[in-house]
Enzyme design. Structure first.
Site, PDB file in Angstrom:
ATOM      1  N   TYR A  78       0.836  -1.204   0.000  1.00 57.48           N
ATOM      2  CA  TYR A  78       0.000   0.000   0.000  1.00 57.48           C
ATOM      3  C   TYR A  78       0.871   1.254   0.000  1.00 57.48           C
ATOM      4  CZ  TYR A  78      -3.728   3.267   0.832  1.00 57.48           C
ATOM      5  OH  TYR A  78      -4.611   4.303   0.683  1.00 57.48           O
ATOM      6  N   PHE A 130      -6.764  22.068 -24.396  1.00 57.12           N
ATOM      7  CA  PHE A 130      -7.111  20.651 -24.494  1.00 57.12           C
ATOM      8  C   PHE A 130      -8.365  20.446 -23.647  1.00 57.12           C
ATOM      9  CE2 PHE A 130      -7.130  16.187 -23.368  1.00 57.12           C
ATOM     10  CZ  PHE A 130      -7.125  15.650 -24.642  1.00 57.12           C
ATOM     11  N   THR A 131      -9.203  19.516 -24.079  1.00 61.09           N
ATOM     12  CA  THR A 131     -10.539  19.369 -23.469  1.00 61.09           C
ATOM     13  C   THR A 131     -10.495  19.246 -21.943  1.00 61.09           C
ATOM     14  OG1 THR A 131     -10.375  17.003 -23.944  1.00 61.09           O
ATOM     15  CG2 THR A 131     -11.576  18.355 -25.530  1.00 61.09           C
ATOM     16  N   ASP A 221       2.373  20.343 -20.263  1.00 60.47           N
ATOM     17  CA  ASP A 221       1.548  19.169 -20.546  1.00 60.47           C
ATOM     18  C   ASP A 221       2.408  18.271 -21.427  1.00 60.47           C
ATOM     19  OD1 ASP A 221      -0.133  17.246 -21.562  1.00 60.47           O
ATOM     20  OD2 ASP A 221      -1.843  18.595 -21.794  1.00 60.47           O
ATOM     21  N   LYS A 264      -0.088   7.845 -23.381  1.00 63.27           N
ATOM     22  CA  LYS A 264       0.304   8.239 -24.740  1.00 63.27           C
ATOM     23  C   LYS A 264       1.766   7.849 -24.951  1.00 63.27           C
ATOM     24  CE  LYS A 264      -3.715  10.510 -24.214  1.00 63.27           C
ATOM     25  NZ  LYS A 264      -3.804  11.865 -23.770  1.00 63.27           N
ATOM     26  N   ARG A 388     -12.913  16.333 -33.825  1.00 69.03           N
ATOM     27  CA  ARG A 388     -12.234  17.375 -33.055  1.00 69.03           C
ATOM     28  C   ARG A 388     -12.622  18.708 -33.693  1.00 69.03           C
ATOM     29  NH1 ARG A 388      -9.664  15.343 -28.176  1.00 69.03           N
ATOM     30  NH2 ARG A 388     -11.873  15.261 -27.844  1.00 69.03           N
ATOM     31  N   PHE A 455     -18.590  15.592 -26.229  1.00 70.10           N
ATOM     32  CA  PHE A 455     -18.196  14.723 -27.349  1.00 70.10           C
ATOM     33  C   PHE A 455     -18.144  13.250 -26.951  1.00 70.10           C
ATOM     34  CE2 PHE A 455     -13.851  14.100 -25.841  1.00 70.10           C
ATOM     35  CZ  PHE A 455     -13.680  15.198 -25.021  1.00 70.10           C
TER      36      PHE A 455
HETATM   37  C1  LIG Z   1      -4.876  12.730 -23.157  1.00 71.92           C
HETATM   38  C2  LIG Z   1      -4.452  14.082 -22.829  1.00 71.92           C
HETATM   39  C3  LIG Z   1      -4.706  14.640 -21.572  1.00 71.92           C
HETATM   40  C4  LIG Z   1      -5.549  13.957 -20.500  1.00 71.92           C
HETATM   41  O1  LIG Z   1      -5.036  12.747 -20.119  1.00 71.92           O
HETATM   42  P1  LIG Z   1      -5.946  11.478 -19.692  1.00 71.92           P
HETATM   43  O2  LIG Z   1      -4.931  10.446 -19.372  1.00 71.92           O
HETATM   44  O3  LIG Z   1      -6.793  11.129 -20.879  1.00 71.92           O
HETATM   45  O4  LIG Z   1      -6.761  11.874 -18.534  1.00 71.92           O
HETATM   46  C5  LIG Z   1      -4.212  15.906 -21.314  1.00 71.92           C
HETATM   47  N1  LIG Z   1      -3.532  16.593 -22.245  1.00 71.92           N
HETATM   48  C6  LIG Z   1      -3.300  16.092 -23.475  1.00 71.92           C
HETATM   49  C7  LIG Z   1      -2.532  16.902 -24.472  1.00 71.92           C
HETATM   50  C8  LIG Z   1      -3.756  14.833 -23.810  1.00 71.92           C
HETATM   51  O5  LIG Z   1      -3.542  14.356 -25.040  1.00 71.92           O
END
Ligand SMILES: *Cc1c(COP(=O)(O)O)cnc(C)c1O
Length: 464
Positions: A78, A130-131, A221, A264, A388, A455
């Site tokens: 843990y 970004f969303t 980011d 990613k 998008r 979306f």
């Molecule tokens: C995917 C993404 C996020 C958010 O990450 P999640 O793992 O999907 O929560 C933030 N910024 C960018 C540029 C992304 O591509």
């Protein structure tokens, strides 16, 4: 040394396949039915009805044999898991940040950071929104301000670094509200919403100076930092002899804090983190992570997943890997360009973005041409892509009006190490067939509109 992506000569993936996942071939009739049942939203399709899944590169990459063996080394204590320390040390070694707080994925890190740094009424500049990032800024009381160069909003503009920041826009913002109302500048590498477009080292170095002058923090980011580094090596004067790892390290060193969606670049199926150099901020982040994610040494991740992530980070900065990864995206882009399909130029690092406004010029933006195009491509070929454009952009929090972004795009996103060049050929042919028969595609309207991130779960019907 030739650092150009392998575009014309034949080339092959720098791995061999040890295990396969079988996929079902579907008929046009199957898909016609499935997309109606999904309300013309590719997010609502079942994966079993999809042939080639280019919805996202998030969590969909193939892990290596080394990463899979890392899963067996999970220390599921843990507190104080061995894998946490491995992850923390790897983040510091490759990304320079001293303190790491694991999170279940990128938005978990964004949530914590936004709550810690943003106050009601603050403005948060960024190189395009970004969303999830913008939503967390808004939930914390902030307002996002776009400071990316104008070229990024023009899908035909061939600027090599469309992720760059426009300093006139930053200056204007400081003049308007003062540096004190700007908690940080948020810089994405390989800017997703601009089409996977990189920021240059030169621009980032200038931003560091500008932020130092104004005493403003830089948040990175870093979801696609390795892809950005590849473009810097390939395109930026003076960088051809730097390794991908060196460029990645320098990018990170120029920033103060990072949010990472490890799904990613780092090639794990789930995970992320918040990283920083400021001890005080780290302590505050640890206090918050226990409320929303988990203890500060796992933050929503299993020990085994932290191990796979640490290994994935080391693989992501390998030159042969990243050259093939970006090279495959460029290959798909070139096939579409040859056929005359309008796409965002230059092709970005993780996806090919189709210019839906141009392809479906008979559909007004109020009827969501990109949403309609994604549905048509699926029905035609079984390839799943994502909207998008206006649907993703949502509504203005204050006025309730739909945002009408300049870019109305469909994203064909390539998972890492999953598909072969032959899959890219089939994808290109499917898109080209839709492009040659656009008169059959109709506009859409909402039948169900969720309040946030619409979306993902919105449903539509055709406008007759
Ligand atoms: C995917 C993404 C996020 C958010 O990450 P999640 O793992 O999907 O929560 C933030 N910024 C960018 C540029 C992304 O591509």
């Amino acid at each position: 040394m030739n650092t150009k992506a392998p575009r014309k000569k034949s080339w092959a993936e720098p791995f061999k396949i040890k295990m396969v996942e079988l996929i079902k071939m579907t008929s046009y009739e199957d898909r016609f039915k499935a997309i109606r049942e999904a309300g013309y939203n590719t997010f609502l399709l079942r994966s079993k009805d999809v042939y080639i899944d280019l919805l996202t590169d998030s969590g969909t990459s193939a892990m290596s044999d080394r990463q899979w063996s890392g899963l067996m080394m999970g220390d599921e204590a843990y507190a104080g898991s061995r894998n946490f320390y491995h992850l923390r040390d790897t983040v510091e070694e490759y990304y320079s940040y001293k303190y790491t707080v694991p999170a279940h994925q990128g938005r978990g890190a964004e949530h914590i950071l936004s709550q810690l740094l943003i106050k009601e009424g603050d403005r948060v500049p960024g190189n395009m929104y970004f969303t999830t990032t913008r939503l967390h800024q808004e939930l914390a009381g902030g307002v996002f301000v776009d400071v990316i160069i104008d070229e990024a909003h023009d899908p035909a503009n061939e600027h090599p670094f469309k992720g760059n920041v426009d300093f006139n826009k930053l200056d204007a913002l400081v003049n308007e509200i003062g540096a004190k109302r700007i908690p940080y500048v948020c810089i994405a590498t390989a800017v997703n919403m601009a089409g996977g477009q990189p920021i240059s080292l030169e621009n980032l170095r200038k931003l560091r100076q500008w932020c130092d002058e104004h005493k403003i923090t830089i948040v990175h980011d870093m979801t696609r930092v390795a892809e950005n580094a590849y473009f810097i090596k390939d395109r930026e004067p003076g960088c051809a002899d730097m390794s991908i790892a060196e460029i990645v390290y320098e990018i990170c060193s120029l920033t103060d804090i990072a949010t990472m969606s490890a799904k990613k670049d780092a090639m794990v199926n789930i995970g992320g983190f918040l990283a920083m150099n400021d001890k005080d901020l780290y302590d505050r982040a640890c206090n918050m992570v226990v409320v929303y994610e988990g203890l500060h040494t796992y933050g929503g991740m299993a020990g085994r997943d932290m191990e796979a992530l640490a290994i994935g980070i080391t693989e992501s900065v390998d030159y042969d890997h990243i050259r093939a990864r970006v090279g495959q995206v460029l290959y798909l882009g070139d096939r579409l360009i040859e056929a005359g399909v309008p796409i965002v130029r230059p092709v970005g690092g993780h996806a090919v973005f189709l210019d839906a406004r141009n392809i479906l010029s008979h559909i007004p933006q109020e009827q969501f041409p990109a949403q309609a195009l994604a549905a048509a491509i699926y029905t035609q070929s079984g390839v799943r892509s994502m909207e998008r454009g206006a649907v993703s952009a949502g509504r203005n929090k204050e006025t309730g009006e739909n945002y009408m972004p300049k870019l109305e795009l469909v994203r064909l996103t390539i998972p890492r190490r999953v598909y072969t060049q032959a899959h890219m050929d089939v994808t290109a042919e499917g898109v080209i067939e839709v492009y040659e028969n656009t008169d059959k595609v109709k506009g859409l309207r909402f039948t169900y509109e969720p309040e946030v991130l619409r979306f993902f779960q919105g449903r539509f019907e055709e406008v007759e």
